[in-house]
Design an enzyme around this catalytic site. Structure first.
Site, PDB file in Angstrom:
ATOM      1  CG  ASP A  23       0.009   0.232   3.012  1.00 43.12           C
ATOM      2  OD1 ASP A  23       0.610  -1.456   2.417  1.00 43.12           O
ATOM      3  OD2 ASP A  23       0.044   0.734   3.170  1.00 43.12           O
ATOM      4  CD  GLU A  56       4.445   0.448   6.886  1.00 47.78           C
ATOM      5  OE1 GLU A  56       5.090   0.808   7.473  1.00 47.78           O
ATOM      6  OE2 GLU A  56       4.045   1.240   5.649  1.00 47.78           O
ATOM      7  CD  GLU A  67       9.008   0.559   4.605  1.00 46.65           C
ATOM      8  OE1 GLU A  67       9.294   2.441   4.739  1.00 46.65           O
ATOM      9  OE2 GLU A  67       7.889   0.779   5.217  1.00 46.65           O
TER      10      GLU A  67
END
Ligand SMILES: [Zn+2]
Length: 282
Positions: free
Chosen positions: A81, A144, A169
Site C-alpha cells: 500500500d 502498512e 523500507e
C-alpha cells in the site's frame, strides 16, 4: 556466489518493475491489483505463491523458492500500500517520471522502490541456478500505512517462523549503517477532550473542548521522544475535529484529535501512553 549474484543484478529490470508498480494504484485499502501483479512476477521467477485474504478483497501475497535441502528460511518483506494522493503533485502520481536521476511517482520511495530492488535480487538469484539450502521467500503485505493488518495477519501464520525477515523500507538505518536491526514502532493516540457546553455569549459558563485540545497540541513538543541511533522517534498530529455540525454560537463540549507517534526499540505501548498521560496532566 556473492559477486556472481551482484553481477547478475539487472538495473534496467529494477527500473522497469518500479515503473510498472507505480502505474498500479495501491493506495491503502486498494492493494489487490498490486498483489496480483506481484504474484505473476514471482511465478515468472519460478516461485510458488499464495494469496492470503486478510480482509475481503485485500490479500497479502507470499512467494517462496525451496532449496535442494532443508535449511534456514529467509523472507524479504514489503508493504504494497501507499498513502493516498495528497495535494502538491505537478504530474499524475501514477505515471512515473524520470528526472535528474530519480523516478517520481506515488510510492516510488515508500516502498515500491524497495520491492523493485527485492524482485531484482530474487530474479538474479533464481536465474543464477545456484544450489542452496533452506527457503528464500517474499511477502507483500497490505495496510502498512494504516493499521498494519497485513503484517499482523502474516505473523499469525507459519510465516512468523522464518529465521529472518528483511524489509526494504526506505526510512530506517543511517548512511553508514543502512541495514538497521529492528524498525520503528507506531502508536496512534486517539484523544477525546470533554468540555462543558455553554452559550457562546457566556463562554465562562462552559469549558471549551476545542481550546483545551489546542493547549494540549501546543505542548506536544514536551513529549519525551526517545533517541536511538538509526531510528526515528517522532510525533505528528494527523486529525482534529470538534465543534458544531451546523453553525451555532455554542461553546463546544467535545473535541477529538489523533497523533501518530513513532517509537524506537526500548519504548513500549505502555510507556508512550504514560508519556501522553503525563503531558495532559501537567
Ligand atoms: Zn513504508
Amino acid at each position: 556466489m556473492h559477486d556472481d549474484l551482484l553481477n547478475k543484478i539487472d538495473h534496467d529490470y529494477t527500473v522497469k518493475k518500479l515503473e510498472e508498480m507505480i502505474a498500479i494504484p495501491s493506495v491503502v485499502k486498494e492493494e489487490k491489483e498490486l498483489a496480483y501483479y506481484l504474484q505473476g512476477e514471482l511465478e515468472s521467477l519460478g516461485f510458488e505463491t499464495e494469496l492470503h485474504e486478510v480482509e475481503p478483497g485485500r490479500p497479502n501475497i507470499y512467494g517462496w523458492l525451496k532449496g535442494a535441502k532443508p535449511g534456514k528460511r529467509l523472507n524479504f518483506n514489503g508493504h504494497m500500500d501507499t498513502v493516498p494522493v495528497v495535494s502538491g503533485w505537478d504530474t499524475d502520481p501514477f505515471k512515473p517520471v524520470k528526472k535528474d536521476g530519480k523516478i517520481y511517482g506515488l510510492g516510488s520511495n515508500d516502498m515500491k522502490g524497495g520491492i523493485a530492488c527485492t524482485l531484482s535480487m530474487l530474479k538474479a538469484f533464481a536465474d543464477s541456478g545456484h544450489q542452496f539450502k533452506g527457503e528464500l521467500s517474499f511477502s507483500g503485505v497490505i495496510d502498512e500505512e494504516a493499521y498494519g493488518e497485513g503484517a499482523k495477519a502474516m505473523l499469525k501464520t507459519d510465516w512468523s517462523k522464518v529465521d529472518a525477515i528483511l524489509l526494504g523500507e526506505p526510512s530506517q538505518g543511517t548512511k553508514e549503517n543502512p541495514t538497521a536491526l529492528g524498525i520503528t514502532g507506531k502508536v496512534l493516540y486517539d484523544i477525546y477532550v470533554h468540555g462543558v457546553a455553554a452559550h457562546g455569549f457566556s463562554p465562562e459558563a462552559g469549558v471549551n473542548a476545542v481550546e483545551q485540545a489546542g493547549i494540549i497540541l501546543a505542548n506536544l513538543h514536551k513529549l519525551k521522544i526517545a533517541k536511538r541511533d538509526g531510528f526515528k522517534g517522532n510525533y505528528s498530529t494527523l486529525k482534529i475535529e470538534g465543534g458544531y455540525k451546523v453553525y451555532s454560537v455554542v461553546v463546544p463540549a467535545e473535541c477529538r484529535f489523533e497523533v501518530n507517534r513513532l517509537t524506537v526499540p526500548g519504548e513500549t505501548v505502555e510507556s508512550v501512553i504514560k508519556d501522553m498521560e503525563n503531558l495532559i496532566a501537567s
